[in-house]
Design an enzyme around this catalytic site. Sequence first.
Site, PDB file in Angstrom:
ATOM      1  N   GLY A   8      36.359  46.099  37.576  1.00 48.81           N
ATOM      2  CA  GLY A   8      35.314  46.759  36.807  1.00 48.81           C
ATOM      3  C   GLY A   8      35.700  47.113  35.384  1.00 48.81           C
ATOM      4  N   SER A   9      36.196  46.140  34.620  1.00 50.53           N
ATOM      5  CA  SER A   9      36.578  46.469  33.240  1.00 50.53           C
ATOM      6  C   SER A   9      35.349  46.722  32.373  1.00 50.53           C
ATOM      7  CB  SER A   9      37.479  45.373  32.646  1.00 50.53           C
ATOM      8  OG  SER A   9      36.764  44.370  32.003  1.00 50.53           O
ATOM      9  N   ASN A  10      34.292  45.952  32.554  1.00 53.21           N
ATOM     10  CA  ASN A  10      33.056  46.225  31.817  1.00 53.21           C
ATOM     11  C   ASN A  10      32.402  47.506  32.311  1.00 53.21           C
ATOM     12  OD1 ASN A  10      32.258  44.333  29.664  1.00 53.21           O
ATOM     13  ND2 ASN A  10      32.569  42.782  31.230  1.00 53.21           N
ATOM     14  N   ARG A  34      21.784  36.555  52.921  1.00 50.18           N
ATOM     15  CA  ARG A  34      21.925  37.227  51.636  1.00 50.18           C
ATOM     16  C   ARG A  34      20.857  38.292  51.434  1.00 50.18           C
ATOM     17  NH1 ARG A  34      21.679  32.066  48.092  1.00 50.18           N
ATOM     18  NH2 ARG A  34      21.304  33.520  46.404  1.00 50.18           N
ATOM     19  N   ARG A  61      28.256  37.955  43.477  1.00 52.48           N
ATOM     20  CA  ARG A  61      27.245  37.521  44.440  1.00 52.48           C
ATOM     21  C   ARG A  61      26.117  36.819  43.703  1.00 52.48           C
ATOM     22  NH1 ARG A  61      27.845  37.519  49.832  1.00 52.48           N
ATOM     23  NH2 ARG A  61      25.628  37.876  50.055  1.00 52.48           N
ATOM     24  N   LEU A 120      22.374  36.297  43.519  1.00 51.40           N
ATOM     25  CA  LEU A 120      21.275  37.139  43.983  1.00 51.40           C
ATOM     26  C   LEU A 120      20.049  36.292  44.314  1.00 51.40           C
ATOM     27  CD1 LEU A 120      21.767  39.955  41.346  1.00 51.40           C
ATOM     28  CD2 LEU A 120      22.295  40.104  43.787  1.00 51.40           C
ATOM     29  N   HIS A 139      27.812  37.790  30.401  1.00 52.88           N
ATOM     30  CA  HIS A 139      28.380  36.467  30.687  1.00 52.88           C
ATOM     31  C   HIS A 139      29.350  36.099  29.578  1.00 52.88           C
ATOM     32  CE1 HIS A 139      28.552  32.425  32.312  1.00 52.88           C
ATOM     33  NE2 HIS A 139      28.355  31.948  31.096  1.00 52.88           N
ATOM     34  N   ASP A 161      22.372  32.813  34.939  1.00 55.33           N
ATOM     35  CA  ASP A 161      22.739  32.833  33.515  1.00 55.33           C
ATOM     36  C   ASP A 161      21.622  32.301  32.618  1.00 55.33           C
ATOM     37  OD1 ASP A 161      25.235  33.765  34.344  1.00 55.33           O
ATOM     38  OD2 ASP A 161      26.100  31.759  34.404  1.00 55.33           O
ATOM     39  N   GLU A 176      32.917  41.827  24.836  1.00 55.28           N
ATOM     40  CA  GLU A 176      32.092  42.260  25.968  1.00 55.28           C
ATOM     41  C   GLU A 176      32.029  43.787  26.041  1.00 55.28           C
ATOM     42  OE1 GLU A 176      32.960  40.404  29.783  1.00 55.28           O
ATOM     43  OE2 GLU A 176      33.871  38.711  28.747  1.00 55.28           O
TER      44      GLU A 176
END
Length: 218
Positions: A14-16, A68, A94, A96, A112, A148, A177
Site C-alpha cells: 500500500g505505498s499509494n 468473483r 483483482r 473487478l 496506473h 485501464d 504516483e
Amino acid sequence: MGKRRVAILISGRGSNMASLIEAATAKNFPAEIVLVVSNIAGAGGLEKARAAGIETATVESKPFGKDREAFERALNDTLVAHNVQLVCLAGFLRLLTPWFVKQWDGRMLNIHPALLPSYRGLHTHERALADGVKIHGATVHFVVPEMDAGPIIMQGAVAVRDDDTPETLAARVLAVEHQIYPDALRLVASGSTRIEGGVCRTSANASPDDRLIAPAII
C-alpha cells in the site's frame, strides 16, 4: 459539503495508500480515509493503516474461488456498512466485474503506472523501455469495466533516460504516483470533475509550464 468518506482497497504494502492517508491529514483536504480493505489477510498495508489510526477490514477473496461477484458482494457490503462514498484502488490485485464497477460508477479511482491509453496492463516500464519512449509516467482514472480504460483524471510524466532500467524508471514514476493520486482525489472529492461523453473534465488549470521535452538539448 462535508468531507467525502473514502475507502482504499489494497492487496499488498500500500505505498499509494500511504500517500493518500498522509494527504488526507490536511485540514483543507476534502476527503477523509475512513477504511482500508484488503482481499489478502496480513497485507503489509493493513498495519500501516492501523498505525495511522484508520479502521481496517479483510475480505478474503480466496474462499470465494472463481465466484468473483460473490466476493465483490461481500466487499460491497463492507463498504456500504461504513457509509463509503468514494473508493480508491491502491495495488488491489483483482479484476473487478461489471457488477461491482456499476455500483461505484464515477466514484471509484485507480492509478496506473503508465501514460494511458498507452501500456495498459502489466509490465508497463519494461514495455516502455523496449519501445524506446522518451516520456513515461502515471495516470489516475475512473474505473470502468474495461481494464485501464476509464476517463482520465490526472497524469504525471517523467523523462526516460538512456541508462534507465525498469527498476529505476519505476522508482521515478512511483514518486509521481504519490503526487498525483492525492491531487486527483482532491479534485474528485471537491466536486471539481465531471464526466462528459466518457471524458473527464476538470475546473483545475493545466501546469503553468506545460512542456516536458526529452531528451533535453543543452
